[in-house]
Design an enzyme around this catalytic site. Structure first.
Site, PDB file in Angstrom:
ATOM      1  N   THR A 113      45.126  10.407  45.427  1.00  0.00           N
ATOM      2  CA  THR A 113      43.810  10.080  44.875  1.00  0.00           C
ATOM      3  C   THR A 113      43.599  10.996  43.683  1.00  0.00           C
ATOM      4  O   THR A 113      43.539  12.219  43.828  1.00  0.00           O
ATOM      5  CB  THR A 113      42.700  10.285  45.912  1.00  0.00           C
ATOM      6  N   LYS A 187      39.868   3.409  44.909  1.00  0.00           N
ATOM      7  CA  LYS A 187      39.932   4.458  45.929  1.00  0.00           C
ATOM      8  C   LYS A 187      38.726   5.380  45.831  1.00  0.00           C
ATOM      9  O   LYS A 187      38.175   5.822  46.853  1.00  0.00           O
ATOM     10  CB  LYS A 187      41.223   5.271  45.787  1.00  0.00           C
ATOM     11  N   LYS A 255      37.663  17.533  46.381  1.00  0.00           N
ATOM     12  CA  LYS A 255      38.299  17.159  45.118  1.00  0.00           C
ATOM     13  C   LYS A 255      37.975  15.718  44.757  1.00  0.00           C
ATOM     14  O   LYS A 255      37.567  15.406  43.635  1.00  0.00           O
ATOM     15  CB  LYS A 255      39.812  17.373  45.228  1.00  0.00           C
TER      16      LYS A 255
END
Length: 320
Positions: A113, A187, A255
């Site tokens: 990701t 995503k 993150k």
């Protein structure tokens, strides 16, 4: 396959014509890669921590000393690492990265990701070299990786993604989302959805506990109703057992949510649920809990309300 890519563009990938490279053998990557080995693909792996790659080597994977060495022995190179900086390093570094070692016609598939802009940068660099790149982040956690049931969000040239379908099918279900970067955008939207869902899940647990309900019975009751969710299925029982082992690390979720917020700023979007979830997860990191799984969010809500479900876990284990 690398040599054939120009002449037989639509040749289906199979163990007889496709050599696979794999970079990143952590919680997710190790299980995902294992499915390819079991299917008979010749696989070359690289991981910074050798012990994490050992189970794959024991299954028959070859070990390489750098991403470049992986790519030089592969037609398709998958990567699933931690952060965008890691992606840039393992794929684009001029001395040790995978792209410099990849032959023309080869394919990079980044399943981390990461940032949509980085996916575009990788694609441009690959095109210049006569190669292809696909951004294909995944959702489904450690269980999805083990069971080969991940949701895969793919962005890039659809012809290339279709050719990769025999490989993707071993890991889960591939969903074509559009041009380069769209896999990453999908995503990130997935992570936004999960973030608020997890907040709702742990708030409901805290509320049920405070109201004097049997929390396990409560979770079982809501699981088949409108409040049922994959997050509840994956993490409800883990939370009650105080099992905070990472299927997906808090550090990595922080993150991801940070990237989401950055993209929101670029788009001029206000998503308050996302911002709240990111703050709660940041509080876990501040308490040194970044290496726990995302279900550890319960700890943040416990601290906010000065309650603990820890005794509940010990009473459950005593009953068993």
């Amino acid at each position: 396959m690398a040599a054939a890519a120009t002449s037989t563009t639509f040749e289906a990938m199979s163990p007889s014509n496709t050599r696979v490279g794999w970079i990143g053998t952590g919680v997710m990557g190790r299980s995902m890669c294992s499915h390819l080995i079991k299917a008979g693909y010749r696989v070359t792996v690289f991981n910074r921590t050798l012990s994490k790659a050992q189970p794959l080597i024991d299954m028959g994977a070859r070990l390489a000393q750098s991403p470049l060495a992986v790519a030089s022995q592969s037609d398709v190179v998958f990567s699933i690492v931690g952060f965008p900086s890691d992606v840039r390093s393992v794929l684009l570094d001029s001395t040790s990265g995978a792209l410099p070692g990849l032959r023309p016609g080869g394919v990079l598939v980044d399943m981390t990701t990461s940032e949509p802009s980085l996916a575009a940068e990788i694609s441009e660099a690959a095109t210049i070299k006569g190669c292809h790149s696909v951004d294909a982040p995944v959702s489904g956690g450690d269980r999805g990786a083990k069971n080969g049931s991940l949701a895969i969000f793919a962005g890039g040239d659809k012809t290339v993604i279709d050719r990769l379908s025999p490989l993707f099918a071993l890991m889960g279900r591939v969903n074509y989302m559009g041009a380069t970067g769209k896999g990453q955008f999908a995503k990130l939207a997935n992570q936004i959805t999960i973030a608020s869902t997890m907040v709702g899940l742990v708030e409901g647990i805290i509320y049920a506990h405070k109201a004097g309900l049997n929390v396990e019975s409560y979770l079982n009751a809501i699981s088949t109703g409108a409040a049922g969710s994959k997050s509840l299925d994956l993490y409800g029982s883990r939370i009650l057992k105080r099992d905070f082992e990472a299927g997906f690390y808090v550090n990595h979720f922080v993150k991801d949510l940070g990237i989401c917020l950055k993209e929101c700023q670029n788009m001029g979007l206000a998503l308050p649920g996302l911002a709240l979830a990111q703050q709660l997860y940041l509080s876990l990191k501040a308490h040194g809990e970044g290496n726990l799984g995302t279900q550890a969010l319960i700890l943040s809500l416990e601290r906010l309300n000065n309650v603990s479900l820890e005794n509940l876990a010990s009473s459950n284990s005593a009953a068993n």
